[in-house]
Structure formats: structure tokens, C-alpha cells
Design a protein around this motif. Structure first.
Motif, PDB file in Angstrom:
ATOM      1  N   GLY A 273      31.063  53.300  52.183  1.00  0.00           N
ATOM      2  CA  GLY A 273      32.154  53.544  53.129  1.00  0.00           C
ATOM      3  C   GLY A 273      32.964  52.298  53.446  1.00  0.00           C
ATOM      4  O   GLY A 273      34.015  52.384  54.078  1.00  0.00           O
ATOM      5  N   ARG A 274      32.475  51.138  53.017  1.00  0.00           N
ATOM      6  CA  ARG A 274      33.211  49.878  53.189  1.00  0.00           C
ATOM      7  C   ARG A 274      33.149  49.121  51.876  1.00  0.00           C
ATOM      8  O   ARG A 274      32.226  49.294  51.083  1.00  0.00           O
ATOM      9  N   GLN A 275      34.112  48.246  51.667  1.00  0.00           N
ATOM     10  CA  GLN A 275      34.138  47.464  50.430  1.00  0.00           C
ATOM     11  C   GLN A 275      34.478  46.022  50.755  1.00  0.00           C
ATOM     12  O   GLN A 275      35.320  45.737  51.609  1.00  0.00           O
ATOM     13  N   THR A 276      33.802  45.110  50.077  1.00  0.00           N
ATOM     14  CA  THR A 276      34.104  43.699  50.196  1.00  0.00           C
ATOM     15  C   THR A 276      34.567  43.189  48.835  1.00  0.00           C
ATOM     16  O   THR A 276      34.711  43.966  47.892  1.00  0.00           O
ATOM     17  N   ALA A 277      34.812  41.911  48.726  1.00  0.00           N
ATOM     18  CA  ALA A 277      35.245  41.335  47.463  1.00  0.00           C
ATOM     19  C   ALA A 277      34.127  41.419  46.428  1.00  0.00           C
ATOM     20  O   ALA A 277      32.966  41.714  46.751  1.00  0.00           O
ATOM     21  N   GLY A 278      34.452  41.171  45.187  1.00  0.00           N
ATOM     22  CA  GLY A 278      33.482  41.265  44.108  1.00  0.00           C
ATOM     23  C   GLY A 278      32.431  40.173  44.162  1.00  0.00           C
ATOM     24  O   GLY A 278      32.541  39.205  44.923  1.00  0.00           O
ATOM     25  N   ASN A 279      31.405  40.337  43.344  1.00  0.00           N
ATOM     26  CA  ASN A 279      30.309  39.361  43.343  1.00  0.00           C
ATOM     27  C   ASN A 279      30.764  37.984  42.890  1.00  0.00           C
ATOM     28  O   ASN A 279      30.213  36.964  43.335  1.00  0.00           O
ATOM     29  N   ASN A 280      31.761  37.902  42.039  1.00  0.00           N
ATOM     30  CA  ASN A 280      32.262  36.593  41.597  1.00  0.00           C
ATOM     31  C   ASN A 280      33.196  35.961  42.612  1.00  0.00           C
ATOM     32  O   ASN A 280      33.591  34.792  42.453  1.00  0.00           O
ATOM     33  N   GLU A 281      33.570  36.716  43.639  1.00  0.00           N
ATOM     34  CA  GLU A 281      34.446  36.204  44.703  1.00  0.00           C
ATOM     35  C   GLU A 281      33.695  36.047  46.027  1.00  0.00           C
ATOM     36  O   GLU A 281      34.312  36.019  47.092  1.00  0.00           O
ATOM     37  N   ASP A 282      32.368  35.984  45.981  1.00  0.00           N
ATOM     38  CA  ASP A 282      31.552  35.732  47.168  1.00  0.00           C
ATOM     39  C   ASP A 282      31.727  36.804  48.237  1.00  0.00           C
ATOM     40  O   ASP A 282      31.818  36.511  49.434  1.00  0.00           O
ATOM     41  N   GLY A 283      31.741  38.065  47.797  1.00  0.00           N
ATOM     42  CA  GLY A 283      31.953  39.156  48.746  1.00  0.00           C
ATOM     43  C   GLY A 283      30.911  39.244  49.834  1.00  0.00           C
ATOM     44  O   GLY A 283      31.230  39.573  50.980  1.00  0.00           O
ATOM     45  N   VAL A 284      29.644  38.943  49.519  1.00  0.00           N
ATOM     46  CA  VAL A 284      28.593  38.981  50.542  1.00  0.00           C
ATOM     47  C   VAL A 284      28.830  37.881  51.568  1.00  0.00           C
ATOM     48  O   VAL A 284      28.757  38.110  52.784  1.00  0.00           O
ATOM     49  N   ALA A 285      29.105  36.684  51.087  1.00  0.00           N
ATOM     50  CA  ALA A 285      29.339  35.553  51.994  1.00  0.00           C
ATOM     51  C   ALA A 285      30.522  35.830  52.919  1.00  0.00           C
ATOM     52  O   ALA A 285      30.481  35.493  54.113  1.00  0.00           O
TER      53      ALA A 285
END
Length: 296
Positions: A273-285
Motif C-alpha cells: 500500500g506504500r512505495q519507497t525508492a528502489g533498493n539501489n536508491e536506498d529506499g529503506v534508509a
């Protein structure tokens, strides 16, 4: 501690999405395609965000399909916890002792008899399926099973032989079966396997190839995370989860606040239901930094 793999009451409770007024207490993150970049590194920004989260009092759980022996990728980033949920929920592992010396704090096995019947049913339903067997401290595969990974298995043999009573796998729990098909599209293979096996086991996938991961009944990232959270008095609403593939769907659905990566599979996107940036763009951080800013 070995368990029968059944779904827990903590998971059976209806999942609800966290309101902004509920501060998070735990971050649960997948590794490959999520926390890790494509080169399997953890970026300096992500390392700093994880350390800052723990300094702020949030627990961090690595929740992965990887076996325990592949957790050296995060060995330098354990901070204060050192616990990981491995094998798609099949084990909770204490990583403090370092590679090769992991302690299994919780094991949720497939069961040898159940594994044998699973192999029989899948061979009948999807001819051409090839198998490997993942255990706590061992890995075995059929000779025709592809060398997807660089490691050499502990032994080769037909799955029926490997899983036979008194066979090479008899002394250790079976955490996962791996099933591979050369000709099928990955999601098509997943659908066929789920239909054939029903609730006997949990079938999912996290690879771009037609590689399925088969765990015990009711065993998933979400059900084991629910157990760990219940032991700590942490509710689903207090959990922030990150993932990118079908094996993350249950966890993303269960957590109060969930984010799919920019590179995520459509099923993960729908579940989160939510989206962050990709793994190569440090989405978790990026999300962790935003959370910590609201707690300051």
C-alpha cells in the motif's frame, strides 16, 4: 526450540494499518532487492540509518529467505540485536557468534514425511521439477538441479533418496525444499505448485527464475515475525516492514506500516500500500530517516 510450524494466533488477528499516532518499535526488512543493493552491498547511508534507528530505541530484524550461512552479508551491521528471521520464517537465528557458528533460537521445520509427500505431489503435477533440500546446517540437491549458487552441496541424490528415513537428511530438521523448473514462467510455476500442494506447505518465491521456496504449513516471514513480536509485546501496528517479492507479501500485509521497494513485484506493491525508492536508491534508509525525524 523446534515448533510444528502452525499459524499463530498473533498472525490470525486481522491486520490493521498503523495510524500516525502509533510510534514504531520495530523495523522488519527483507535483504535481497530491498536492504541490499544489486551488488549485495549495504550502502553507507543504510548502515547509518540502521544504527540511528537502534540508537533511537527501535529494534531491527533482518527477515529473509536466505539460509543462516548466507547472513555474513549483514554481519558488520548487526548493531545491538543480532537476530534474524531466515529461510522465509523457518528459523530465528542469533548471528552474534559470526559466520558458521550461528545459533538457531527457533526452528519451524517442514517435517521429513511432509517433505517426501510434497516431492511426490509436485513431481506428479509438474513433471520436470528438480529439488534441493535446505537444513539447519546442511544443503543437499539433485544432480540435475542447477548450480544457482556457488556453494557445493553436502551431498547429491534424488529428493526421495535424500529424504528417506535413515537417509542423509534424517538427523537435522528440513527448513525448506527448493523446487526448480527449466521451462515454466516463475509465477505460473508458483500457481501450479500452490494448487497441487494446498495447505500442506507454504509455497512462495523470491527469485527471478522459476525457483520456488517451500516451507512448513503456516510458516512465512509474517508468521514467525508475529511470534517474535508477541514475545516482545510488540503489536503489528508498531511494526514497519519493507520487501520486494512474493515471499514478502504476508509480512507486508501483516505489518501496521509497510513499504514495497521501487523495484518490487506487483504482488508486493499491492500488499504494502506504500512505495519507497528502489533498493539501489536506498529506499529503506529514506523511510527510516523520515520516521526518525518525526520521533525527534
Amino acid at each position: 526450540m523446534r515448533e510444528n510450524g502452525g499459524v499463530t494466533s498473533a498472525l490470525e488477528a486481522p491486520a490493521t494499518r498503523a495510524h500516525a499516532a502509533v510510534p514504531p518499535r520495530l523495523i522488519a526488512t527483507d535483504l535481497d532487492g530491498t536492504l541490499l543493493r544489486d551488488d549485495k552491498s549495504v550502502s553507507p547511508r543504510t548502515v547509518a540509518a540502521l544504527a540511528a534507528a537502534e540508537e533511537a530505541g527501535l529494534e531491527v530484524f533482518f527477515v529473509t529467505g536466505r539460509p543462516a550461512r548466507w547472513m555474513e552479508v549483514v554481519a558488520d551491521h548487526l548493531q545491538g540485536h543480532g537476530l534474524a528471521i531466515c529461510g522465509n520464517g523457518a528459523a530465528v537465528v542469533d548471528l552474534h557468534e559470526g559466520p558458521g557458528r550461528h545459533r538457531f533460537a527457533k526452528v519451524r521445520e517442514v517435517g521429513h514425511a511432509n517433505a517426501r509427500e510434497t516431492v511426490r505431489l509436485l513431481r506428479e503435477t509438474v513433471p520436470g521439477t528438480l529439488f534441493a533440500v535446505e537444513q539447519t546446517y546442511a544443503f543437499h540437491q539433485e544432480r540435475a538441479y542447477p548450480r544457482i549458487f556457488v556453494e557445493e552441496p553436502d551431498s547429491y541424490g534424488d529428493a526421495e533418496e535424500l529424504l528417506a528415513p535413515g537417509g542423509v537428511t534424517a538427523s537435522l530438521p528440513v527448513l525448506k525444499l527448493l523446487a526448480f523448473h527449466h521451462d515454466l514462467e516463475p509465477d505460473a510455476f508458483l500457481g501450479l505448485a500452490r494448487t497441487a500442494l494446498g495447505e500442506r506447505v507454504t509455497v512462495t518465491r523470491s527469485s527471478p527464475s522459476a525457483l520456488l521456496e517451500i516451507s512448513g504449513p503456516g510458516v512465512s516471514k509474517a508468521s514467525t515475525l508475529a511470534l517474535c513480536c508477541a514475545e516482545r509485546g510488540i503489536s503489528p501496528e508498531e511494526v514497519v516492514a519493507f520487501g520486494d517479492m512474493p515471499n514478502d507479501v504476508e509480512m507486508l500485509t501483516w505489518a501496521g506500516r509497510a513499504y514495497a521497494m521501487g523495484n518490487a513485484h506487483p504482488d508486493a506493491l499491492r500488499a504494502a500500500g506504500r512505495q519507497t525508492a528502489g533498493n539501489n536508491e536506498d529506499g529503506v534508509a529514506l523511510v527510516i530517516e523520515e520516521i526518525l525525524a518525526t520521533l525527534a
